[in-house]
Scaffold this motif. Structure first.
Motif, PDB file in Angstrom:
ATOM      1  N   GLU A 113       0.836  -1.214   0.000  1.00  0.00           N
ATOM      2  CA  GLU A 113       0.000   0.000   0.000  1.00  0.00           C
ATOM      3  C   GLU A 113       0.866   1.257   0.000  1.00  0.00           C
ATOM      4  O   GLU A 113       0.599   2.216  -0.724  1.00  0.00           O
ATOM      5  CB  GLU A 113      -0.886   0.020   1.251  1.00  0.00           C
ATOM      6  N   LYS A 114       1.926   1.234   0.825  1.00  0.00           N
ATOM      7  CA  LYS A 114       2.835   2.396   0.887  1.00  0.00           C
ATOM      8  C   LYS A 114       3.508   2.608  -0.459  1.00  0.00           C
ATOM      9  O   LYS A 114       3.657   3.739  -0.930  1.00  0.00           O
ATOM     10  CB  LYS A 114       3.917   2.151   1.949  1.00  0.00           C
ATOM     11  N   MET A 115       3.923   1.510  -1.077  1.00  0.00           N
ATOM     12  CA  MET A 115       4.572   1.614  -2.388  1.00  0.00           C
ATOM     13  C   MET A 115       3.599   2.176  -3.421  1.00  0.00           C
ATOM     14  O   MET A 115       3.964   2.986  -4.265  1.00  0.00           O
ATOM     15  CB  MET A 115       5.030   0.233  -2.860  1.00  0.00           C
ATOM     16  N   HIS A 116       2.366   1.713  -3.340  1.00  0.00           N
ATOM     17  CA  HIS A 116       1.360   2.194  -4.293  1.00  0.00           C
ATOM     18  C   HIS A 116       1.186   3.705  -4.155  1.00  0.00           C
ATOM     19  O   HIS A 116       1.144   4.439  -5.151  1.00  0.00           O
ATOM     20  CB  HIS A 116       0.032   1.470  -4.084  1.00  0.00           C
ATOM     21  N   LEU A 117       1.110   4.156  -2.908  1.00  0.00           N
ATOM     22  CA  LEU A 117       0.957   5.601  -2.656  1.00  0.00           C
ATOM     23  C   LEU A 117       2.127   6.398  -3.234  1.00  0.00           C
ATOM     24  O   LEU A 117       1.966   7.513  -3.726  1.00  0.00           O
ATOM     25  CB  LEU A 117       0.875   5.864  -1.156  1.00  0.00           C
ATOM     26  N   ALA A 118       3.317   5.796  -3.178  1.00  0.00           N
ATOM     27  CA  ALA A 118       4.511   6.483  -3.708  1.00  0.00           C
ATOM     28  C   ALA A 118       4.537   6.491  -5.233  1.00  0.00           C
ATOM     29  O   ALA A 118       5.259   7.283  -5.840  1.00  0.00           O
ATOM     30  CB  ALA A 118       5.769   5.820  -3.163  1.00  0.00           C
ATOM     31  N   GLY A 119       3.769   5.573  -5.850  1.00  0.00           N
ATOM     32  CA  GLY A 119       3.733   5.569  -7.325  1.00  0.00           C
ATOM     33  C   GLY A 119       4.174   4.263  -7.976  1.00  0.00           C
ATOM     34  O   GLY A 119       4.323   4.201  -9.198  1.00  0.00           O
ATOM     35  N   VAL A 120       4.367   3.217  -7.172  1.00  0.00           N
ATOM     36  CA  VAL A 120       4.724   1.919  -7.769  1.00  0.00           C
ATOM     37  C   VAL A 120       3.470   1.318  -8.405  1.00  0.00           C
ATOM     38  O   VAL A 120       2.388   1.359  -7.837  1.00  0.00           O
ATOM     39  CB  VAL A 120       5.310   0.965  -6.695  1.00  0.00           C
ATOM     40  N   ARG A 121       3.635   0.778  -9.615  1.00  0.00           N
ATOM     41  CA  ARG A 121       2.500   0.196 -10.328  1.00  0.00           C
ATOM     42  C   ARG A 121       2.799  -1.202 -10.866  1.00  0.00           C
ATOM     43  O   ARG A 121       2.000  -1.759 -11.632  1.00  0.00           O
ATOM     44  CB  ARG A 121       2.074   1.106 -11.496  1.00  0.00           C
ATOM     45  N   GLY A 122       3.961  -1.738 -10.502  1.00  0.00           N
ATOM     46  CA  GLY A 122       4.279  -3.074 -10.995  1.00  0.00           C
ATOM     47  C   GLY A 122       5.456  -3.668 -10.256  1.00  0.00           C
ATOM     48  O   GLY A 122       6.156  -2.980  -9.502  1.00  0.00           O
ATOM     49  N   VAL A 123       5.662  -4.968 -10.466  1.00  0.00           N
ATOM     50  CA  VAL A 123       6.866  -5.640  -9.967  1.00  0.00           C
ATOM     51  C   VAL A 123       7.572  -6.273 -11.154  1.00  0.00           C
ATOM     52  O   VAL A 123       6.974  -6.570 -12.180  1.00  0.00           O
ATOM     53  CB  VAL A 123       6.557  -6.739  -8.913  1.00  0.00           C
ATOM     54  N   ARG A 124       8.880  -6.471 -10.978  1.00  0.00           N
ATOM     55  CA  ARG A 124       9.665  -7.067 -12.061  1.00  0.00           C
ATOM     56  C   ARG A 124      10.152  -8.445 -11.638  1.00  0.00           C
ATOM     57  O   ARG A 124      10.672  -8.617 -10.535  1.00  0.00           O
ATOM     58  CB  ARG A 124      10.864  -6.173 -12.355  1.00  0.00           C
ATOM     59  N   PHE A 125       9.975  -9.401 -12.546  1.00  0.00           N
ATOM     60  CA  PHE A 125      10.548 -10.731 -12.367  1.00  0.00           C
ATOM     61  C   PHE A 125      11.702 -10.849 -13.360  1.00  0.00           C
ATOM     62  O   PHE A 125      11.497 -10.749 -14.573  1.00  0.00           O
ATOM     63  CB  PHE A 125       9.515 -11.831 -12.661  1.00  0.00           C
ATOM     64  N   ASN A 126      12.897 -11.058 -12.836  1.00  0.00           N
ATOM     65  CA  ASN A 126      14.102 -11.057 -13.659  1.00  0.00           C
ATOM     66  C   ASN A 126      14.605 -12.496 -13.791  1.00  0.00           C
ATOM     67  O   ASN A 126      14.775 -13.181 -12.788  1.00  0.00           O
ATOM     68  CB  ASN A 126      15.153 -10.181 -12.946  1.00  0.00           C
ATOM     69  N   PHE A 127      14.803 -12.939 -15.011  1.00  0.00           N
ATOM     70  CA  PHE A 127      15.231 -14.334 -15.235  1.00  0.00           C
ATOM     71  C   PHE A 127      16.648 -14.410 -15.785  1.00  0.00           C
ATOM     72  O   PHE A 127      17.058 -15.451 -16.285  1.00  0.00           O
ATOM     73  CB  PHE A 127      14.250 -15.026 -16.188  1.00  0.00           C
ATOM     74  N   LEU A 128      17.395 -13.288 -15.722  1.00  0.00           N
ATOM     75  CA  LEU A 128      18.761 -13.305 -16.249  1.00  0.00           C
ATOM     76  C   LEU A 128      19.722 -13.750 -15.144  1.00  0.00           C
ATOM     77  O   LEU A 128      19.908 -13.039 -14.154  1.00  0.00           O
ATOM     78  CB  LEU A 128      19.151 -11.914 -16.770  1.00  0.00           C
ATOM     79  N   LYS A 129      20.332 -14.901 -15.361  1.00  0.00           N
ATOM     80  CA  LYS A 129      21.178 -15.481 -14.306  1.00  0.00           C
ATOM     81  C   LYS A 129      22.363 -14.584 -13.971  1.00  0.00           C
ATOM     82  O   LYS A 129      22.872 -14.595 -12.865  1.00  0.00           O
ATOM     83  CB  LYS A 129      21.662 -16.871 -14.727  1.00  0.00           C
ATOM     84  N   ARG A 130      22.811 -13.781 -14.964  1.00  0.00           N
ATOM     85  CA  ARG A 130      23.949 -12.912 -14.656  1.00  0.00           C
ATOM     86  C   ARG A 130      23.530 -11.717 -13.793  1.00  0.00           C
ATOM     87  O   ARG A 130      24.357 -10.979 -13.287  1.00  0.00           O
ATOM     88  CB  ARG A 130      24.643 -12.438 -15.933  1.00  0.00           C
ATOM     89  N   LEU A 131      22.197 -11.521 -13.597  1.00  0.00           N
ATOM     90  CA  LEU A 131      21.730 -10.381 -12.807  1.00  0.00           C
ATOM     91  C   LEU A 131      21.165 -10.758 -11.446  1.00  0.00           C
ATOM     92  O   LEU A 131      21.225  -9.973 -10.499  1.00  0.00           O
ATOM     93  CB  LEU A 131      20.643  -9.615 -13.581  1.00  0.00           C
ATOM     94  N   VAL A 132      20.563 -11.927 -11.355  1.00  0.00           N
ATOM     95  CA  VAL A 132      19.869 -12.298 -10.108  1.00  0.00           C
ATOM     96  C   VAL A 132      20.004 -13.789  -9.825  1.00  0.00           C
ATOM     97  O   VAL A 132      20.196 -14.585 -10.746  1.00  0.00           O
ATOM     98  CB  VAL A 132      18.339 -11.980 -10.191  1.00  0.00           C
TER      99      VAL A 132
END
Ligand code: 0GY
Length: 301
Positions: A113-132
């Motif tokens: 809820e706090k994130m939404h108020l700040a302006g977050v509208r999505g989450v990211r799922f990262n599938f690049l092994k060199r990044l995560v």
């Protein structure tokens, strides 16, 4: 805390040219990041690279210089699931930025809820092994169930060759899904390759799936130089971008990807990246959808 940049790190381009292409009024840079600054917002211990700093003030100055009106800031993997730098940029943007966060299964409704108020509208799922590091699919589904009631979407980042094994997961997602960087095709294989055709099939069969038409500088083999005496940079990526913009005009976004993490052969002039846009969106109607109407639907409805 003092951070030492990853060896060979290329810093963002300090004096980008003024684009020749005048962006339509209300244009949104729908994919960019902030890095730290590390002294204020430390990079995550689990990060796979340590970048240079790239602050919110520097991002907003670039926005104004290039002629964008707003930004969509994507939490970079060097911050892991710590969204403080992202939230700080959003709340200081004067309502001119929205965000895409990275969260884990521990995230609570109150935090969302706090994130939404700040302006977050999505989450990211990262599938690049060199990044995560790998996250199990059931954890991603738990996160999906938590964010869906907020009307958020999911941004997915993967390499084109990995689409076959990710297909069932992507097509089971109940929210809007935004694919980073055209599904990162190998452009040397061409638009008619089975790899890119599979991505087109995904967009054809699932109307909730959108694409970012971004990162020519990352995908290009020909590079920023003019080819055959013609003036447009990143020419080999144009057919990919143009295909998506012309066939899925209501479901495409674009952006700079500033400050361009992990590039190792050149750092793009962001002005040139803006000048690439009219090559993929060849008339004012397509340009307006790509730059203004589509991001408004997702981020400023
Ligand atoms: C991008 C691409 C990359 C990095 C990240 O979050 C990130 O660290 O997205 C990459 O290294 O290819 O979208 O900026």
């Amino acid at each position: 805390m003092e951070f030492k940049k990853t060896k060979g790190w290329l810093d963002w381009y300090a004096n980008p040219s003024k684009p020749k292409f005048a962006l339509p009024e209300g244009s949104v840079d729908s994919h960019c990041h902030v890095f730290g600054p590390g002294a204020e917002f430390p990079f995550a211990p689990e990060r796979k690279y340590t970048p240079c700093d790239a602050s919110k003030q520097q991002l907003f100055a670039l926005r104004d210089h290039l002629g964008f009106d707003k930004n969509v800031i994507v939490g970079a993997s060097c911050h892991g699931t710590d969204n403080r730098a992202l939230i700080d940029a959003l709340i200081h943007s004067n309502d001119k930025a929205r965000g895409v966060a990275t969260v884990n299964r521990q995230i609570t409704e109150v935090e969302l809820e706090k994130m939404h108020l700040a302006g977050v509208r999505g989450v990211r799922f990262n599938f690049l092994k060199r990044l995560v590091d790998f996250t199990p699919k059931e954890e991603l589904m738990e996160i999906t169930a938590k964010i869906a009631p907020f009307g958020w979407h999911i941004v997915v980042h993967f390499e084109g060759v990995d689409l076959p094994e990710l297909w069932d997961f992507f097509t089971a997602l109940p929210t809007k899904v935004v694919v980073d960087h055209m599904g990162r095709p190998d452009v040397s294989k061409g638009v008619n390759s089975s790899e890119f055709r599979l991505f087109i099939k995904l967009l054809n069969e699932y109307e909730n799936i959108w694409s970012k038409v971004t990162c020519p500088e990352r995908l290009s083999i020909s590079g920023p130089q003019a080819l055959n005496g013609e003036q447009n940079a990143y020419k080999d990526v144009v057919p990919f971008g143009r295909y998506l913009v012309e066939n899925f005009s209501n479901r495409v976004l674009t952006g700079t990807d500033w400050p361009h993490p992990n590039l190792n052969n050149h750092m793009p002039d962001d002005g040139l990246l803006v000048d690439w846009i009219p090559h993929i969106a060849c008339n004012s109607e397509l340009q307006r959808k790509l730059l203004v109407d589509n991001p408004a639907k997702l981020y400023w409805p």
